[in-house]
Design a protein around this motif. Structure first.
Motif, PDB file in Angstrom:
ATOM      1  N   ILE A  36       0.845  -1.202   0.000  1.00 30.48           N
ATOM      2  CA  ILE A  36       0.000   0.000   0.000  1.00 30.48           C
ATOM      3  C   ILE A  36       0.878   1.248   0.000  1.00 30.48           C
ATOM      4  N   LEU A  40       1.072   4.195  -2.876  1.00 32.65           N
ATOM      5  CA  LEU A  40       0.883   5.617  -2.604  1.00 32.65           C
ATOM      6  C   LEU A  40       2.110   6.419  -3.038  1.00 32.65           C
ATOM      7  N   ASP A  41       3.303   5.866  -2.834  1.00 27.44           N
ATOM      8  CA  ASP A  41       4.523   6.537  -3.284  1.00 27.44           C
ATOM      9  C   ASP A  41       4.532   6.706  -4.797  1.00 27.44           C
ATOM     10  N   TYR A  43       1.952   6.967  -6.679  1.00 27.07           N
ATOM     11  CA  TYR A  43       0.997   8.028  -6.991  1.00 27.07           C
ATOM     12  C   TYR A  43       1.646   9.398  -6.803  1.00 27.07           C
TER      13      TYR A  43
END
Length: 88
Positions: A36, A40-41, A43
């Protein structure tokens, strides 16, 4: 396709490398929470204008975070100066 369309596709090599590294790390991780975090990184790397806040509404947390950010900046600056042969 116009030149303007092509310019939107021009991505800095550093960003491509960072995204590839994060995607590879995510693919090799066995931890759901790490996967996860890597997603997110990715993104954030691919959306450099994404809104990111360092204010939580908790003054103690905000002060601690600001202190840690300053420490990290100082550490990076010292490492950069050491690499360049300078002094801090």
């Amino acid at each position: 396709m116009t030149a303007a369309d092509l310019s939107r596709l021009d991505v800095p090599a550093e960003r491509v490398a960072a995204e590839a590294l994060l995607r590879d790390a995510r693919a090799h991780s066995h931890s759901p929470s790490d996967r996860i975090a890597y997603a997110l990184d990715v993104y954030l790397v691919t959306h450099p204008d994404a809104p990111v806040s360092t204010e939580s509404g908790d003054p103690e947390w905000d002060a601690w975070l600001a202190h840690r950010i300053d420490e990290c900046k100082a550490t990076r600056s010292a490492a950069r100066n050491e690499t360049a042969g300078g002094t801090t």
